[in-house]
Design a protein around this motif. Structure first.
Motif, PDB file in Angstrom:
ATOM      1  N   LEU A  33      49.969  77.096 143.178  1.00  0.00           N
ATOM      2  CA  LEU A  33      49.081  76.599 142.133  1.00  0.00           C
ATOM      3  C   LEU A  33      49.250  77.408 140.859  1.00  0.00           C
ATOM      4  N   VAL A  76      43.039  77.666 138.970  1.00  0.00           N
ATOM      5  CA  VAL A  76      42.366  76.368 138.877  1.00  0.00           C
ATOM      6  C   VAL A  76      41.664  76.237 137.532  1.00  0.00           C
ATOM      7  N   SER A 116      42.599  73.602 134.579  1.00  0.00           N
ATOM      8  CA  SER A 116      41.533  72.775 134.013  1.00  0.00           C
ATOM      9  C   SER A 116      41.476  72.937 132.495  1.00  0.00           C
ATOM     10  N   ILE A 137      36.525  77.269 143.496  1.00  0.00           N
ATOM     11  CA  ILE A 137      37.316  76.204 142.869  1.00  0.00           C
ATOM     12  C   ILE A 137      36.410  75.208 142.152  1.00  0.00           C
ATOM     13  N   LEU A 178      36.551  74.386 138.195  1.00  0.00           N
ATOM     14  CA  LEU A 178      36.839  73.043 137.673  1.00  0.00           C
ATOM     15  C   LEU A 178      35.934  72.656 136.502  1.00  0.00           C
TER      16      LEU A 178
END
Length: 604
Positions: A96, A274, A278, A594, A598
């Motif tokens: 990721l 993450v 975003s 997470i 987000l």
């Protein structure tokens, strides 16, 4: 494993996990499942250890140590399923992170692709031969035809022409070159041919220097500590202290594994990337392409902003500013404009194009030209009806008159040998430029400066109007780099905003390079860490704002994960959470982190 991508590592671990599950529950061979997981886990841990040692040698301290301890501890106490869960989380986080920080690396190729590869060499018998630029010696004579890119540095020995050097110097106005003047490779020739004597080999040319500058800057990037790594060392120390304390108090070494599994740094590894993805997604919806996740971290704390002038703070397109009549001119402004535009209607000169565009905007009807003569490097003589016009430089139009040269780019006009006036041109300041500078200051960018190849008289006027105090003019790319490198540590992180090829080395010298990519050169866009797709300077301030919000949310997600981990470590220290369930609880922590991260994707 260094030669395979993190995505491939993740899929490899997932496949191995599936095989291990099949061995244990399908074939009833738990020993083989344990052996498989232990071998794979040991290889991954060893790979991480090697990487960690290299990082420490480079002065970087990350989350690897805690991850290695978690894997080793679970494998040492035969908690191989817990180890497999940790491995999946670790490789998943790395994959990721790669996705969040994927970077375009084609800037050098783009620069090289745009470099002229042949030159028209004039031989002893006056024959012209196309020769590879790397084979052209110093002292050779070449011809540069209208509209061509200058292939080699040289000195004009015959001919006069206006050259566009904006991609090299940032100067928006065409520069007239006459015999004796120097030429820089990469400039674009105007409407006349030039005979040039080569003064530098291809490898030493101005354009190739840009390539070298980009390459050199890339080899010495600014040191920057990632968000997750800042929390890694204290978190690791806390986890080890709790694990050892649990062992000493209970006398059961298994407590080490139970605590370290819960302390696995997945929130650190997952939450920050993450949030970065975003934030990058949010930027993209605002017409801003961010190529790396660390860009957001740097911009969130940016202290210095440097801006090119032409095409960045200004639009980069010369437009008619005013029509200034002589004191005894018999014409109105519209009449003089119409005569001048009519005379220039078939010219390819940059000022002529701007003049024609303005006349169309004013809905003027151009008159037919019965005769036209171009006087190279000076202007044109045109006959329109009964009027004979001279347009061009003041010394050509009114050689013995009392008219003064205006402090602007201008076309001077004489009708029937009598000076009639001038048409001036301006490179307009972007309407959002002042608001951009004011907003950046409010966001904490303490120092704003202009780095430009333009002359001081024009640059300082622009800087004053938009609110920039520090102005550096007449700069070549090397000069911009020198100034960026002189910024004190207290002025970092810094960013550089530009749009031309000449800005490419500056982009990789600054902590963050930002290209106005709507009309900018490809090499500039490829060399930058950020590309502004929409032709709107205020997107810079928007990006800094997005970066600050993204990092704030990322920090919150990481700290929430750390807080939950710490609570669970203290509970695990009592022995009531088995290692496997501790690893599974990591999934809960990851999910919470997470979901919070987000939030950085929010709609504007």
């Amino acid at each position: 494993m260094d030669k395979i991508t993190n995505k491939q590592k993740l899929w490899t671990i997932i496949i191995i996990a599936a095989i291990a599950i099949f061995l244990q529950y399908g074939l009833r061979q738990p020993l083989w499942a344990q052996i498989l997981v232990t071998i794979v886990g040991s290889v991954v841990a060893l790979s991480m250890l090697i990487g960690m040692v290299k990082s420490i040698k480079n002065g970087n301290y990350g989350v690897d140590l805690l991850a290695i301890l978690a894997v080793v501890a679970t494998l040492s106490f035969s908690q191989y399923w817990a180890a497999m869960v940790v491995l999946i989380m670790l490789t998943g986080g790395d994959a990721l992170d790669d996705y969040a920080t994927k970077k375009a690396n084609s800037e050098l190729k783009t620069l090289l692709d745009n470099t002229p590869d042949t030159a028209h060499v004039i031989g002893a018998n006056q024959q012209v031969t196309d020769t590879k630029v790397q084979d052209v010696p110093v002292g050779a004579t070449i011809i540069i035809k209208p509209g061509e890119i200058v292939p080699l540095d040289g000195k004009v020995i015959k001919g006069e022409s206006d050259l566009d050097e904006s991609s090299l110097t940032g100067e928006s106005r065409p520069i007239t070159k006459v015999p004796g003047d120097s030429l820089m490779s990469g400039a674009i020739n105007g409407a006349s041919s030039l005979i040039v004597k080569v003064t530098n080999l291809a490898k030493d040319s101005q354009y190739q220097q840009l390539v070298k500058l980009v390459e050199t800057a890339e080899k010495s990037p600014a040191h920057f500590v990632r968000l997750a790594d800042r929390y890694a060392v204290p978190f690791t120390v806390v986890a080890i202290v709790i694990a050892l304390g649990a062992w000493l108090i209970s006398g059961d070494p298994l407590r080490i594994a139970e605590v370290l599994v819960v302390a696995s740094p997945c929130p650190l590894i997952l939450a920050a990337p993450v949030a970065m993805v975003s934030g990058m997604s949010r930027a993209s919806r605002n017409g801003i392409i961010v190529k790396t996740g660390t860009v957001l971290e740097k911009l969130a704390d940016a202290k210095t902003g440097a801006f090119d002038k032409t095409g960045t703070i200004t639009t980069g397109h010369l437009e008619v500013k005013d029509i200034i009549l002589s004191s005894d001119s018999p014409y109105t402004k519209d009449q003089l404009l119409n005569l001048a535009a009519s005379a220039e209607q078939d010219s390819a000169h940059i000022l002529a194009r701007s003049l024609i565009a303005y006349s169309k905007k004013e809905s003027l009807k151009l008159e037919p030209v019965s005769k036209i003569e171009e006087v190279t490097g000076k202007g044109i003589i045109a006959t329109i009806g009964s009027n004979k016009l001279k347009l061009g430089k003041l010394s050509f139009v009114n050689p013995e008159g009392n008219a003064k040269i205006l402090p602007y780019t201008a076309i001077y006009v004489a009708v029937n040998e009598k000076y009639a006036g001038a048409i001036t041109f301006v490179d307009h300041i972007r309407p959002e430029a002042k608001k951009t500078m004011d907003t950046l200051r409010k966001l904490g960018v303490e120092k704003l400066m202009m780095l430009t190849g333009d002359q001081a008289i024009f640059a300082e006027q622009v800087a004053k109007q938009v609110g920039i105090n520090d102005v550096y003019t007449n700069l070549l790319p090397q000069g911009k780099i020198k100034i960026l490198k002189s910024i004190p540590q207290s002025g970092h992180p810094d960013f550089m905003v530009g749009d031309g090829v000449n800005d490419a080395p500056s982009f990789v010298t600054a902590d963050v390079g930002i290209a106005m990519g709507a009309h900018g050169a490809t090499a500039a866009s490829e060399s930058a860490s950020v590309v502004i797709i929409h032709d709107d300077l205020f997107r810079i301030a928007k990006l800094v704002s997005i970066s600050q919000e993204t990092i704030r949310i990322a920090k919150q997600a990481v700290l929430i994960g750390i807080a939950i981990c710490t609570i669970l470590m203290l509970i695990a220290a009592t022995g009531i959470i088995p290692a496997f369930w501790g690893a599974m609880l990591q999934e809960v922590i990851d999910t919470v982190s997470i979901l919070w991260a987000l939030r950085a994707r929010k709609n504007d």
